[in-house]
Design a protein around this motif. Structure first.
Motif, mmCIF file in Angstrom:
data_model
loop_
_atom_site.group_PDB
_atom_site.id
_atom_site.type_symbol
_atom_site.label_atom_id
_atom_site.label_comp_id
_atom_site.label_asym_id
_atom_site.label_seq_id
_atom_site.Cartn_x
_atom_site.Cartn_y
_atom_site.Cartn_z
ATOM 1 N N THR A 144 24.476 44.164 34.209
ATOM 2 C CA THR A 144 23.553 45.287 34.383
ATOM 3 C C THR A 144 23.766 46.033 35.689
ATOM 4 O O THR A 144 23.210 47.115 35.874
ATOM 5 C CB THR A 144 22.089 44.805 34.332
ATOM 6 N N THR A 145 24.519 45.452 36.627
ATOM 7 C CA THR A 145 24.740 46.097 37.920
ATOM 8 C C THR A 145 26.243 46.144 38.202
ATOM 9 O O THR A 145 27.037 45.425 37.574
ATOM 10 C CB THR A 145 24.054 45.337 39.060
ATOM 11 N N TRP A 146 26.614 46.967 39.192
ATOM 12 C CA TRP A 146 28.029 47.036 39.584
ATOM 13 C C TRP A 146 28.518 45.676 40.051
ATOM 14 O O TRP A 146 29.639 45.258 39.728
ATOM 15 C CB TRP A 146 28.221 48.077 40.675
ATOM 16 N N ALA A 147 27.700 44.980 40.838
ATOM 17 C CA ALA A 147 28.119 43.684 41.373
ATOM 18 C C ALA A 147 28.368 42.664 40.263
ATOM 19 O O ALA A 147 29.157 41.725 40.438
ATOM 20 C CB ALA A 147 27.066 43.153 42.355
ATOM 21 N N ASP A 148 27.715 42.857 39.112
ATOM 22 C CA ASP A 148 27.930 41.946 37.976
ATOM 23 C C ASP A 148 29.358 42.019 37.439
ATOM 24 O O ASP A 148 29.780 41.150 36.664
ATOM 25 C CB ASP A 148 26.949 42.262 36.839
ATOM 26 N N LEU A 149 30.089 43.060 37.802
ATOM 27 C CA LEU A 149 31.478 43.202 37.328
ATOM 28 C C LEU A 149 32.447 42.306 38.094
ATOM 29 O O LEU A 149 33.604 42.158 37.695
ATOM 30 C CB LEU A 149 31.931 44.668 37.437
ATOM 31 N N GLU A 150 31.982 41.740 39.193
ATOM 32 C CA GLU A 150 32.833 40.818 39.963
ATOM 33 C C GLU A 150 33.276 39.657 39.068
ATOM 34 O O GLU A 150 32.456 39.003 38.423
ATOM 35 C CB GLU A 150 32.054 40.303 41.178
ATOM 36 N N GLY A 151 34.588 39.442 38.995
ATOM 37 C CA GLY A 151 35.130 38.386 38.158
ATOM 38 C C GLY A 151 35.283 38.757 36.696
ATOM 39 O O GLY A 151 35.725 37.933 35.883
ATOM 40 N N LYS A 152 34.911 39.982 36.346
ATOM 41 C CA LYS A 152 34.989 40.447 34.955
ATOM 42 C C LYS A 152 36.198 41.365 34.760
ATOM 43 O O LYS A 152 36.843 41.797 35.711
ATOM 44 C CB LYS A 152 33.711 41.197 34.573
ATOM 45 N N THR A 153 36.504 41.645 33.484
ATOM 46 C CA THR A 153 37.606 42.547 33.140
ATOM 47 C C THR A 153 37.037 43.846 32.575
ATOM 48 O O THR A 153 36.236 43.818 31.639
ATOM 49 C CB THR A 153 38.542 41.902 32.100
ATOM 50 N N LEU A 165 39.440 53.411 40.725
ATOM 51 C CA LEU A 165 39.092 53.676 42.126
ATOM 52 C C LEU A 165 37.580 53.775 42.311
ATOM 53 O O LEU A 165 37.003 53.119 43.188
ATOM 54 C CB LEU A 165 39.764 54.976 42.600
ATOM 55 N N THR A 166 36.919 54.579 41.480
ATOM 56 C CA THR A 166 35.482 54.761 41.654
ATOM 57 C C THR A 166 34.693 53.519 41.221
ATOM 58 O O THR A 166 33.613 53.254 41.754
ATOM 59 C CB THR A 166 35.009 55.999 40.872
ATOM 60 N N ILE A 167 35.230 52.748 40.285
ATOM 61 C CA ILE A 167 34.564 51.489 39.902
ATOM 62 C C ILE A 167 34.643 50.488 41.063
ATOM 63 O O ILE A 167 33.650 49.838 41.409
ATOM 64 C CB ILE A 167 35.197 50.906 38.628
ATOM 65 N N LYS A 168 35.811 50.362 41.672
ATOM 66 C CA LYS A 168 35.942 49.470 42.821
ATOM 67 C C LYS A 168 34.952 49.856 43.918
ATOM 68 O O LYS A 168 34.278 48.994 44.512
ATOM 69 C CB LYS A 168 37.373 49.529 43.374
ATOM 70 N N ASP A 174 27.673 48.000 45.971
ATOM 71 C CA ASP A 174 26.608 47.138 45.450
ATOM 72 C C ASP A 174 26.698 45.718 46.009
ATOM 73 O O ASP A 174 25.976 44.826 45.556
ATOM 74 C CB ASP A 174 26.703 47.106 43.919
ATOM 75 N N GLY A 175 27.599 45.508 46.961
ATOM 76 C CA GLY A 175 27.708 44.194 47.590
ATOM 77 C C GLY A 175 28.666 43.246 46.904
ATOM 78 O O GLY A 175 28.758 42.075 47.302
ATOM 79 N N GLY A 176 29.375 43.706 45.889
ATOM 80 C CA GLY A 176 30.343 42.859 45.198
ATOM 81 C C GLY A 176 31.719 42.944 45.821
ATOM 82 O O GLY A 176 31.956 43.736 46.749
ATOM 83 N N ASP A 177 32.620 42.116 45.316
ATOM 84 C CA ASP A 177 34.005 42.113 45.799
ATOM 85 C C ASP A 177 34.847 42.976 44.860
ATOM 86 O O ASP A 177 35.138 42.565 43.732
ATOM 87 C CB ASP A 177 34.547 40.688 45.825
ATOM 88 N N PRO A 178 35.272 44.150 45.311
ATOM 89 C CA PRO A 178 36.030 45.036 44.397
ATOM 90 C C PRO A 178 37.367 44.435 43.975
ATOM 91 O O PRO A 178 37.857 44.738 42.886
ATOM 92 C CB PRO A 178 36.225 46.310 45.230
ATOM 93 N N ASP A 179 37.932 43.581 44.822
ATOM 94 C CA ASP A 179 39.225 42.984 44.475
ATOM 95 C C ASP A 179 39.081 41.883 43.423
ATOM 96 O O ASP A 179 40.088 41.385 42.902
ATOM 97 C CB ASP A 179 39.895 42.420 45.733
#
Length: 330
Positions: A144-153, A165-168, A174-179
């Protein structure tokens, strides 16, 4: 049905190589006579414009069919590219005179020493409200949040472009790790099917695929609008040319004036534009009329290109920023 004046494909032009490049190196002259605004006649300047077969590109065909380019002294033919990667070298070698594509690809090419320069605006993400592209996940995924994408594909149509670029950047904000976000290249028409099959956790999709997902809230949820979150009003496409054409100031000014006029006219004629979109893309006219489109304008704020260049360098999409005083043509 109007016949599109489509030149040979860029792929065919590329096969012809330098011979064609030397024949259309951006100093066009001649063409059919037209009536000038003052009642006299002048020679039309022939140019070739590279397009992708997506809805906003149909504005150029609209301008041709409605004689707007001729009013500005241009005889325009279009050349359909398979993708932006094919269009950039065709423009830089003079095989086509102007291209319509995303600005990050232009900046990336320029940072690699390729002579391509932004000549005008074209289409823009919406700065507020529901944008025209989004990251979508399954409604029951818990994302539900940008940070929830951490570790996802997440699927994008192509990596190292404006989508990832804009997703990273959105994940980082949002406090997540873009890498820690994995990206998978999937064509837009196949994205939702791959999401349904569980092959990706989320998809980045534009219209009309986004609109289709939004009609099924029990199946899909919008995680967010990355363009709007990262760089509000980000250009989705600009027009660009290479040295010889850019230095032909008369042709450049004709192009800028014409494309600005075309886009302003399109904005005031949604039904007429929908009819051309339907011809250009093959989608039903009723569907074209319901499309939510980008903001179309030939005007361009150089600051948004400066911000995009800085963001691309920050996330390593380009090794060094190009000289924007050169890339953004005067």
């Amino acid at each position: 049905m109007a016949r599109f004046r489509i030149a040979a494909t860029i792929g065919a032009l590329a096969a012809a190589g330098l011979l064609l490049a030397s024949c259309s190196s951006g100093s066009p002259s001649g063409g059919a006579p037209s009536e000038s605004a003052g009642g006299g006649s002048e020679e039309l300047t022939p140019i070739t414009v590279g397009l992708l077969t997506i809805a906003p590109s149909a504005a150029v065909e609209y301008g041709i069919q409605n004689g707007i380019f001729e009013e500005h002294g241009l005889d325009v033919e279009t050349s359909i590219a398979q993708g932006g990667a094919a269009m950039l070298p065709a423009v830089s070698t003079g095989q086509i005179d102007f291209g319509v594509g995303n600005p990050l690809s232009v900046l990336t090419a320029a940072s690699q020493g390729i002579d391509v320069r932004i000549t005008s605006g074209y289409s823009f993400s919406l700065e507020e409200g529901d944008d025209i592209n989004a990251v979508v996940a399954k409604a029951d995924s818990g994302i539900t949040t940008w940070a929830d994408l951490e570790g996802k594909t997440v699927s994008v149509n192509a990596v190292n472009t404006q989508g990832d670029l804009t997703i990273k950047d959105s994940v980082a904000q949002d406090g997540g790790d873009p890498d820690a976000v994995n990206f998978s290249e999937i064509a837009f028409p196949d994205a939702l099917a791959q999401l349904d099959a569980g092959n990706v956790d989320a998809v980045w999709i534009p219209e009309p695929f986004l609109g289709g997902a939004l009609t099924q809230p029990e199946e899909y949820t919008v995680v967010g609008y990355p363009n709007q979150n990262s760089l509000p009003g980000l250009p989705t496409m600009v027009t660009f040319a290479s040295g010889a054409v850019v230095e032909d100031t008369e042709t450049l000014e004709k192009w800028r004036s014409a494309i600005t006029d075309v886009l302003e006219t399109v904005n005031g004629d949604p039904e007429g534009f929908a009819a051309v979109i339907a011809e250009f893309t093959g989608m039903p006219e009723a569907t074209a009329l319901e499309l939510r489109l980008e903001r179309l304008s030939g005007e361009l704020d150089p600051q948004v290109i400066t911000d995009l260049s800085a963001l691309a360098a920050e996330y390593g999409f380009i090794e060094s920023e190009p000289d924007l005083d050169v890339v953004i043509a005067e």
